[in-house]
Enzyme design. Structure first.
Site, mmCIF file in Angstrom:
data_model
loop_
_atom_site.group_PDB
_atom_site.id
_atom_site.type_symbol
_atom_site.label_atom_id
_atom_site.label_comp_id
_atom_site.label_asym_id
_atom_site.label_seq_id
_atom_site.Cartn_x
_atom_site.Cartn_y
_atom_site.Cartn_z
ATOM 1 N N HIS A 24 43.146 47.577 80.394
ATOM 2 C CA HIS A 24 43.310 48.299 79.117
ATOM 3 C C HIS A 24 44.232 47.308 78.382
ATOM 4 O O HIS A 24 45.069 46.621 78.601
ATOM 5 C CB HIS A 24 44.308 49.614 79.470
ATOM 6 C CG HIS A 24 43.428 50.466 80.429
ATOM 7 N ND1 HIS A 24 43.874 50.555 81.725
ATOM 8 C CD2 HIS A 24 42.395 51.353 80.294
ATOM 9 C CE1 HIS A 24 43.024 51.122 82.544
ATOM 10 N NE2 HIS A 24 42.324 51.865 81.403
ATOM 11 N N ASP A 44 45.432 42.978 82.584
ATOM 12 C CA ASP A 44 44.989 44.636 82.830
ATOM 13 C C ASP A 44 43.566 44.825 82.084
ATOM 14 O O ASP A 44 43.156 44.182 80.865
ATOM 15 C CB ASP A 44 46.060 45.300 82.151
ATOM 16 C CG ASP A 44 45.788 46.619 82.672
ATOM 17 O OD1 ASP A 44 46.564 46.770 83.949
ATOM 18 O OD2 ASP A 44 45.473 47.559 82.112
ATOM 19 N N HIS A 61 51.873 49.740 77.851
ATOM 20 C CA HIS A 61 51.722 51.126 76.780
ATOM 21 C C HIS A 61 52.987 51.464 76.246
ATOM 22 O O HIS A 61 52.627 52.375 75.204
ATOM 23 C CB HIS A 61 50.788 52.097 77.766
ATOM 24 C CG HIS A 61 49.480 51.784 78.088
ATOM 25 N ND1 HIS A 61 48.586 51.090 77.262
ATOM 26 C CD2 HIS A 61 48.833 51.648 79.074
ATOM 27 C CE1 HIS A 61 47.308 50.710 77.907
ATOM 28 N NE2 HIS A 61 47.381 51.187 79.178
#
Length: 247
Positions: free
Chosen positions: A139, A137, A100
């Site tokens: 996300h 993952d 991220h």
């Protein structure tokens, strides 16, 4: 399959689930004795600058302990990538996670984009050019995607089921290296309620088989998410067993 690890990753450096006490230990309990562990060096600031803006690096430096752990996380990813380039697949058992983290931003328990730093370290010296990043993952790795949005040589794929992965691998056959953002929070007993432990073995076999067929076996993985300590270690081990079986 080698495991890149440093004891600094046991530190509880923050209050988020990725930094929780026991999270790394539950993985080591499953892998100890089955794999060779290799210790990384910390990344240098020049390595971070391959991906991140100076202001972002200074921001992370504001938390001294976290910054030191994050340097080793990036260094662990670099070590795993270097091993992979030599034909020795590796798993970077590191934290904080990274997918991220963008060039000048971070959220979701991520500070530096470990996998992008490792890839750029190899690309800038001409060791590899075309790279496929597979993110398993739960996300979407917005940081990784944004970093490479203007780099057609690097393809980012986020897992949408095992059939989707098969389709992705059938398309991306022209690559020098496969990098895996290995998150485990898609597990049935984690946040995602989607994958079983044995599914990670299948994923590992598919990715390793692809890498061995199309890029000389050059692949590595870096730990991202995964927060249920009861299944996390078993899921990591299943992925690595899949990597070993994908021949």
């Amino acid at each position: 399959m080698k495991v890149v690890y440093h004891d600094i990753f046991r530190l509880v450096y923050d209050y988020d689930p990725a930094a929780a006490k026991g999270r790394i230990d539950c993985i080591i309990d499953e892998l100890h004795g089955a794999y060779e562990f290799i210790e990384p060096d910390p990344a240098q600031e020049a390595d971070l600058l391959l991906v991140h803006q100076p202001g972002h690096i200074e921001y992370v430096k504001g938390n001294g302990t976290l910054y030191q752990v994050a340097l080793f996380a990036a260094g662990g990813a670099i070590k795993a990538a270097e091993l992979a380039y030599r034909g020795e697949p590796a798993f970077a058992l590191v934290r904080p996670p990274g997918h991220h983290a963008g060039r000048n931003s971070c959220w979701g328990f991520c500070w530096f984009n470990n996998i992008a730093i490792a890839i750029e370290k190899l690309r800038r010296r001409g060791a590899v050019n075309k790279v496929l990043i597979v993110d398993i993952d739960l996300h979407f790795g917005d940081g990784t995607d944004n970093i490479y949005e203007d780099a057609p040589e690097v393809s980012y794929y986020h897992l949408y089921g095992i059939d989707g992965l098969r389709q992705c691998l059938s398309v991306y056959t022209d690559c020098d290296l496969v990098a895996v953002s290995a998150g485990f929070d898609m597990h049935m007993k984690d946040w995602g309620f989607i994958l079983r432990t044995e599914d990670y073995k299948t994923i590992g076999k598919l990715i390793a088989g692809h890498a061995r067929r199309f890029c000389g076996g050059k692949f590595f993985a870096v730990l991202e998410g995964g927060y249920n300590h009861q299944v996390l270690g078993k899921s990591v081990k299943a992925l690595l067993e899949g990597f070993d079986a994908g021949r």
